[in-house]
Design an enzyme around this catalytic site. Structure first.
Site, PDB file in Angstrom:
ATOM      1  N   LYS A 187      35.453  38.194  46.740  1.00 32.95           N
ATOM      2  CA  LYS A 187      36.814  38.083  47.015  1.00 32.95           C
ATOM      3  C   LYS A 187      37.396  38.975  48.009  1.00 32.95           C
ATOM      4  O   LYS A 187      38.125  38.555  49.007  1.00 32.95           O
ATOM      5  CB  LYS A 187      37.718  38.408  45.697  1.00 32.95           C
ATOM      6  CG  LYS A 187      37.356  37.543  44.660  1.00 32.95           C
ATOM      7  CD  LYS A 187      38.422  37.549  43.259  1.00 32.95           C
ATOM      8  CE  LYS A 187      38.102  37.192  42.269  1.00 32.95           C
ATOM      9  NZ  LYS A 187      38.121  35.766  42.033  1.00 32.95           N
ATOM     10  N   LYS A 213      40.535  44.130  40.555  1.00 32.31           N
ATOM     11  CA  LYS A 213      39.829  42.896  40.482  1.00 32.31           C
ATOM     12  C   LYS A 213      38.233  42.895  40.771  1.00 32.31           C
ATOM     13  O   LYS A 213      38.163  43.599  41.941  1.00 32.31           O
ATOM     14  CB  LYS A 213      40.217  41.822  41.329  1.00 32.31           C
ATOM     15  CG  LYS A 213      41.381  40.681  40.791  1.00 32.31           C
ATOM     16  CD  LYS A 213      41.457  39.590  41.963  1.00 32.31           C
ATOM     17  CE  LYS A 213      42.924  39.212  41.688  1.00 32.31           C
ATOM     18  NZ  LYS A 213      43.258  37.997  42.669  1.00 32.31           N
ATOM     19  N   GLY A 235      36.496  33.545  36.351  1.00 35.01           N
ATOM     20  CA  GLY A 235      36.953  33.090  34.956  1.00 35.01           C
ATOM     21  C   GLY A 235      37.836  34.001  34.330  1.00 35.01           C
ATOM     22  O   GLY A 235      37.824  34.228  33.095  1.00 35.01           O
ATOM     23  N   GLY A 236      38.469  34.629  35.117  1.00 34.52           N
ATOM     24  CA  GLY A 236      39.692  35.546  34.588  1.00 34.52           C
ATOM     25  C   GLY A 236      38.889  36.592  34.186  1.00 34.52           C
ATOM     26  O   GLY A 236      39.655  37.641  33.648  1.00 34.52           O
ATOM     27  N   HIS A 261      50.554  30.059  39.803  1.00 29.31           N
ATOM     28  CA  HIS A 261      49.126  29.950  40.644  1.00 29.31           C
ATOM     29  C   HIS A 261      49.000  28.358  40.793  1.00 29.31           C
ATOM     30  O   HIS A 261      49.263  27.445  39.998  1.00 29.31           O
ATOM     31  CB  HIS A 261      47.863  30.134  39.395  1.00 29.31           C
ATOM     32  CG  HIS A 261      46.774  29.707  39.875  1.00 29.31           C
ATOM     33  ND1 HIS A 261      45.552  30.531  39.720  1.00 29.31           N
ATOM     34  CD2 HIS A 261      46.150  28.563  40.304  1.00 29.31           C
ATOM     35  CE1 HIS A 261      44.497  29.860  40.280  1.00 29.31           C
ATOM     36  NE2 HIS A 261      44.725  28.632  40.457  1.00 29.31           N
ATOM     37  N   HIS A 307      44.400  35.524  32.106  1.00 28.30           N
ATOM     38  CA  HIS A 307      44.309  35.097  33.581  1.00 28.30           C
ATOM     39  C   HIS A 307      43.384  33.962  33.445  1.00 28.30           C
ATOM     40  O   HIS A 307      42.756  33.687  34.597  1.00 28.30           O
ATOM     41  CB  HIS A 307      43.420  36.360  34.223  1.00 28.30           C
ATOM     42  CG  HIS A 307      44.368  37.570  34.324  1.00 28.30           C
ATOM     43  ND1 HIS A 307      45.491  37.656  34.734  1.00 28.30           N
ATOM     44  CD2 HIS A 307      43.861  38.881  33.637  1.00 28.30           C
ATOM     45  CE1 HIS A 307      45.921  38.843  34.640  1.00 28.30           C
ATOM     46  NE2 HIS A 307      44.828  39.470  34.058  1.00 28.30           N
ATOM     47  N   GLU A 315      42.944  28.678  46.311  1.00 25.51           N
ATOM     48  CA  GLU A 315      43.802  29.264  45.154  1.00 25.51           C
ATOM     49  C   GLU A 315      44.896  30.107  45.644  1.00 25.51           C
ATOM     50  O   GLU A 315      44.399  31.182  46.428  1.00 25.51           O
ATOM     51  CB  GLU A 315      43.066  30.209  44.088  1.00 25.51           C
ATOM     52  CG  GLU A 315      42.041  29.118  43.004  1.00 25.51           C
ATOM     53  CD  GLU A 315      41.698  29.836  42.002  1.00 25.51           C
ATOM     54  OE1 GLU A 315      41.375  29.031  40.948  1.00 25.51           O
ATOM     55  OE2 GLU A 315      41.625  30.982  41.870  1.00 25.51           O
ATOM     56  N   ARG A 332      33.180  24.993  44.629  1.00 24.44           N
ATOM     57  CA  ARG A 332      32.554  24.148  43.782  1.00 24.44           C
ATOM     58  C   ARG A 332      33.630  23.313  43.193  1.00 24.44           C
ATOM     59  O   ARG A 332      34.850  23.485  43.603  1.00 24.44           O
ATOM     60  CB  ARG A 332      31.918  24.948  42.526  1.00 24.44           C
ATOM     61  CG  ARG A 332      33.072  25.756  42.167  1.00 24.44           C
ATOM     62  CD  ARG A 332      32.864  26.406  40.738  1.00 24.44           C
ATOM     63  NE  ARG A 332      33.786  27.468  40.402  1.00 24.44           N
ATOM     64  CZ  ARG A 332      34.833  27.669  39.911  1.00 24.44           C
ATOM     65  NH1 ARG A 332      35.306  26.480  39.420  1.00 24.44           N
ATOM     66  NH2 ARG A 332      35.577  28.544  39.464  1.00 24.44           N
TER      67      ARG A 332
HETATM   68  P1  ADP Z   1      39.189  34.296  38.960  1.00 24.97           P
HETATM   69  O1  ADP Z   1      38.004  34.246  39.861  1.00 24.97           O
HETATM   70  O2  ADP Z   1      38.931  34.791  37.666  1.00 24.97           O
HETATM   71  O3  ADP Z   1      39.795  33.025  38.944  1.00 24.97           O
HETATM   72  P2  ADP Z   1      41.484  35.069  40.594  1.00 24.97           P
HETATM   73  O4  ADP Z   1      41.650  36.140  41.576  1.00 24.97           O
HETATM   74  O5  ADP Z   1      41.583  33.578  40.913  1.00 24.97           O
HETATM   75  O6  ADP Z   1      40.263  35.399  39.648  1.00 24.97           O
HETATM   76  O7  ADP Z   1      42.886  35.210  39.357  1.00 24.97           O
HETATM   77  C1  ADP Z   1      42.735  34.771  38.166  1.00 24.97           C
HETATM   78  C2  ADP Z   1      44.379  34.738  37.816  1.00 24.97           C
HETATM   79  O8  ADP Z   1      44.778  36.235  37.898  1.00 24.97           O
HETATM   80  C3  ADP Z   1      45.412  34.145  38.591  1.00 24.97           C
HETATM   81  O9  ADP Z   1      45.609  32.593  38.445  1.00 24.97           O
HETATM   82  C4  ADP Z   1      46.612  34.967  38.529  1.00 24.97           C
HETATM   83  O10 ADP Z   1      47.184  34.426  37.081  1.00 24.97           O
HETATM   84  C5  ADP Z   1      46.207  36.188  38.100  1.00 24.97           C
HETATM   85  N1  ADP Z   1      46.258  36.919  39.204  1.00 24.97           N
HETATM   86  C6  ADP Z   1      45.378  37.359  40.262  1.00 24.97           C
HETATM   87  N2  ADP Z   1      45.799  38.061  41.338  1.00 24.97           N
HETATM   88  C7  ADP Z   1      47.108  38.212  41.019  1.00 24.97           C
HETATM   89  C8  ADP Z   1      48.021  39.137  41.441  1.00 24.97           C
HETATM   90  N3  ADP Z   1      48.022  39.755  42.886  1.00 24.97           N
HETATM   91  N4  ADP Z   1      49.372  39.551  40.999  1.00 24.97           N
HETATM   92  C9  ADP Z   1      49.524  38.733  39.667  1.00 24.97           C
HETATM   93  N5  ADP Z   1      48.531  37.932  39.155  1.00 24.97           N
HETATM   94  C10 ADP Z   1      47.263  37.761  39.719  1.00 24.97           C
HETATM   95  P1  ADP Z   2      38.119  27.258  37.292  1.00 24.01           P
HETATM   96  O1  ADP Z   2      38.324  28.448  38.299  1.00 24.01           O
HETATM   97  O2  ADP Z   2      37.645  25.914  38.024  1.00 24.01           O
HETATM   98  O3  ADP Z   2      39.441  26.849  36.760  1.00 24.01           O
HETATM   99  P2  ADP Z   2      37.120  28.876  35.545  1.00 24.01           P
HETATM  100  O4  ADP Z   2      37.171  30.161  36.646  1.00 24.01           O
HETATM  101  O5  ADP Z   2      38.476  28.816  34.452  1.00 24.01           O
HETATM  102  O6  ADP Z   2      37.215  27.685  36.256  1.00 24.01           O
HETATM  103  O7  ADP Z   2      35.945  28.650  34.373  1.00 24.01           O
HETATM  104  C1  ADP Z   2      34.626  28.596  34.891  1.00 24.01           C
HETATM  105  C2  ADP Z   2      34.163  29.177  34.098  1.00 24.01           C
HETATM  106  O8  ADP Z   2      33.489  28.025  33.110  1.00 24.01           O
HETATM  107  C3  ADP Z   2      32.716  29.809  34.384  1.00 24.01           C
HETATM  108  O9  ADP Z   2      32.860  31.238  34.562  1.00 24.01           O
HETATM  109  C4  ADP Z   2      32.047  29.845  32.873  1.00 24.01           C
HETATM  110  O10 ADP Z   2      32.378  30.827  32.023  1.00 24.01           O
HETATM  111  C5  ADP Z   2      32.610  28.429  32.257  1.00 24.01           C
HETATM  112  N1  ADP Z   2      31.415  27.284  32.147  1.00 24.01           N
HETATM  113  C6  ADP Z   2      30.223  27.279  33.046  1.00 24.01           C
HETATM  114  N2  ADP Z   2      29.698  26.158  32.649  1.00 24.01           N
HETATM  115  C7  ADP Z   2      30.298  25.685  31.637  1.00 24.01           C
HETATM  116  C8  ADP Z   2      30.213  24.379  31.134  1.00 24.01           C
HETATM  117  N3  ADP Z   2      29.035  23.559  31.174  1.00 24.01           N
HETATM  118  N4  ADP Z   2      31.022  23.999  30.090  1.00 24.01           N
HETATM  119  C9  ADP Z   2      32.175  24.868  29.838  1.00 24.01           C
HETATM  120  N5  ADP Z   2      32.326  26.137  30.381  1.00 24.01           N
HETATM  121  C10 ADP Z   2      31.368  26.369  31.227  1.00 24.01           C
HETATM  122 MG    MG Z   3      40.538  31.975  40.587  1.00 21.80          MG
END
Ligand code: ADP
Ligand code: ADP
Ligand code: MG
Length: 666
Positions: free
Chosen positions: A116, A158, A164-165, A208, A235, A275, A292
């Protein structure tokens, strides 16, 4: 197009990819762990190869085994799904070296977006707007704390490699920073094998909104509009929809351009998601790019009428994008709900166990269920606890939400804690219905989403009792057919007993409330007494645990599923779990330690925070458990003393194991 594709994943996404491959006439190869030998994705595929033990590290993350399976089965392509190896550049590289085409972007694009921090630096150079923060290499705790203070509280720490939050901590002041950093780094190291973090401004009440992008090897890139994924817990997305409510054509064009610029900046090919986090003022900032297919891609499919997996396979096979930006259009509104084995009342803690009963709503043109789980399958701590995705499409958002509510009301899950009822409340809650969205919606609507133990309606007690009686009758009838004298009075279910009257009692409990229902037999019906009021009840049990009943002349349809002593009564879109009480058995209730001193699920002890023999306050953290890739802090249920810890750091603990010997202060 390829003849054979191997799917390096499990669960719903493996099934999803198989469906499209089959439609395109492509042969499919599944891979599976020993725990998944009978899983749905294995049965759906044309061929399947076992790649190792249950633990993901030894199977679904085992690059060598997966490549060997592809070679052995003649697969020309490998689709990684999402999660597992989907964003692993080494895996994409290993595919290229061994021969099969990796269905995803070029290795360089995965690497560029994999961290990131690095991605943010790259995007800043490409002119894509960012949230203020520190994304550099310096990982010194003191330095990061200074950066956080410079950015201004609150900040978000982060994991650079996170997903995956997981691996995120909100820090509201300097005093909490050091502990949050240590815990975040621990979770990042354990979950992603990389403890580097970034620090950025934590935005209050953001949305988001992400853009689906697609590129091809000929250099074209388009966006397939946006998805609003603001409704989250921990998240992580729970409800996702497309298009984003309130999105104007100008804003969509600007975000689409930024997303396509981001993709072009890394020479993107295939499906990707950019995102953005949108602040209260409407300005959008790049958050990360997922290289992906996204979990929530079906909402985009519903509004565009396209099959994104088909696009992925075509692009991977070298074909150009099937449509240009001008040819793409939005039709209607789609919403997805993620059905999880988790307990909303226990902080959405994942739940494990067997799916004793699983009945999704019927699919139609408007209702889609993507799942890899079937009745009888187990939700284990090895994998993600998602049971299914429920996706609906309507002409308008209002229509789509109405369909979603209806479909959720028909969803029946028994055997694991699940979020189906919670989702119903969420979709029905005024803030969501009015599209007043932001990532804090669930916390803000707490009162509505977590009602104080709602009273069980009279109809639910009646349904539980009637189902019990009808089942007894069916069992007696089939026993009678097996014995010599089918007319023996012992088989009569009209309450006839030697020396007994014609009435009996059935007792059920829900939470604190116990009700003994009087039962007497009136011809083919039952007279049920609840709270000194009688109701004449009759009905029949249909397949799938469905009860068709008549209570005092009014018809009632419920589903009553038996699981041990539990009776899961699904009624009018809600589920009431009643326990059948055996009146001869009066054991003390819930003997175990209260206050969570037992392991809430199987896991590993990763830190002892308190010390044995030391007095602690109520709520003080005692130890940290890692389970399902997350940290869970076990806290003191009251003020008291830790007498001893039952496990050492690194030890594996079973579900329900007592972790701490604790003495409450008097
Ligand atoms: P992940 O790789 O786990 O998806 P992200 O960076 O996409 O991580 O962040 C996941 C979620 O966390 C976002 O959808 C949002 O709800 C929250 N988030 C991320 N960055 C921020 C921020 N700077 N301020 C507030 N919420 C945030
Ligand atoms: P996105 O950002 O696409 O919404 P998330 O970050 O919420 O996705 O979820 C991706 C996560 O899904 C992975 O980190 C893993 O924990 C989970 N995952 C991976 N493979 C599978 C699967 N086959 N079925 C359900 N969950 C999965
Ligand atoms: Mg994300």
């Amino acid at each position: 197009m390829f003849d054979t594709v191997l799917i390096a994943n499990r669960g719903e996404i493996a099934c999803r990819v198989i469906r499209t491959a089959r439609r395109l006439g492509v042969r499919t190869v599944a891979v599976y762990s020993e725990a998944d030998a009978t899983a749905r994705h294995v049965r759906l595929a044309d061929a399947a190869v076992c790649i190792g033990p249950a633990a993901a590290r030894e199977s679904y993350l085992n690059i060598e085994r997966i490549i060997a399976a592809a070679t052995a089965t003649g697969a020309q392509a490998i689709h990684p799904g999402y999660g597992f190896l989907a964003e692993n550049a080494d895996f994409a590289e290993a595919c290229a070296a061994a021969g099969p085409v990796f269905v995803g972007p070029p290795v360089a694009a995965i690497r560029a977006m994999g961290s990131k921090s690095a991605a943010k630096n790259l995007m800043a150079r490409a002119g894509v707007p960012l949230v203020p923060g520190y994304h550099g290499d310096n990982q010194d705790a003191g330095f990061l704390a200074d950066e956080a203070a410079r950015i201004g509280w609150p900040v978000l720490i982060k994991a650079s490699a996170g997903g995956g939050g997981k691996g995120m901590r909100i820090v509201r002041g300097a005093g909490e920073f050091a502990d949050a950093l240590a815990s975040c780094k621990r979770e990042a190291a354990a979950g992603f094998g990389d403890d580097r973090v970034l620090v950025e401004k934590y935005l209050e009440r953001p949305r988001h909104i992400e853009m689906q992008v697609f590129g091809d090897a000929q250099g074209h890139a388009v966006h397939l509009f946006e998805r609003d994924c603001s409704v989250q817990r921990r998240h992580q997305k729970v409800l996702e929809e497309a298009p984003a409510p309130g999105m104007t054509a100008e804003r969509r064009a600007a975000m689409g351009k930024a997303a396509v610029d981001a993709a072009r900046a890394v020479g993107y090919v295939g499906a990707g998601t950019v995102e953005f986090i949108v602040d209260a003022g409407g300005d959008f900032h790049f958050m990360e790019m997922n290289t992906r297919l996204q979990v929530e891609h079906p909402v985009t499919e519903m509004i565009t009428g396209l099959d994104l997996v088909e696009w992925q396979l075509r692009v991977a096979a070298g074909e150009p994008l099937p449509l240009t930006q001008e040819q793409l259009a939005i039709r209607g509104h789609a919403v997805e709900a993620r059905i999880y084995a988790e307990d909303p009342d226990k902080g959405f803690l994942p739940s494990t166990g067997r799916l004793l009963h699983l009945a999704p709503p019927a699919e139609s043109l408007q209702v889609r269920v993507d799942t890899g789980a079937e009745e009888g399958d187990a939700i284990t701590p090895h994998y993600d606890p998602m049971i299914a995705k429920l996706i609906v499409h309507g002409e308008t958002r209002e229509r789509a939400c109405a369909l979603l509510l209806q479909a959720l009301a028909q969803y029946r899950v028994v055997g694991v804690a699940n979020n189906v009822e919670f989702l119903s409340r969420l979709v029905a809650c005024p803030a969501f219905a009015q599209a007043d969205l932001d990532t804090g919606l669930i916390e803000r609507q707490h009162g509505f989403l977590f009602p104080q133990h709602a009273a069980v309606p009279r109809e639910a007690w009646l349904a539980a009792a009637l189902a019990e009686l009808l089942r007894e009758q069916a069992a007696a009838d089939s026993a009678a057919q097996d014995t010599a004298d089918p007319h023996s009075p012992w088989h009569r279910r009209d309450g006839w007993r030697v020396n007994l009257g014609v009435s009996r009692r059935l007792t059920f409990r829900c939470g604190e409330t116990t009700k003994a229902l009087g039962v007497s037999y009136v011809g083919n019906a039952y007279r049920l007494d609840v709270d000194r009021q009688a109701t004449l009840a009759s009905g029949e049990m249909l397949p799938g645990s469905q009860l068709r009943a008549d209570f005092g002349g009014s018809r009632s349809a419920a589903t009553v599923v038996v699981a041990g002593e539990k009776r899961h009564v699904f009624l009018h879109g809600r589920c009431f779990v009643l326990a059948a009480v055996d009146p001869l058995y009066h054991a003390g209730e819930g003997g175990g330690a209260e206050g969570g001193l037992t392991a809430p699920m199987p896991g590993k002890v990763i830190a002892l925070v308190a010390s044995a023999g030391v007095k602690v306050d109520k709520g003080a953290p005692l130890l940290i458990l890692e389970a399902m890739k997350m940290e869970h802090t076990i806290c003191a249920p009251s003020a008291g003393t830790v007498k001893s810890f039952r496990y050492a750091v690194g030890e594996q603990v079973a579900d329900g194991a007592e972790l701490v010997e604790f003495e409450a202060a008097r």
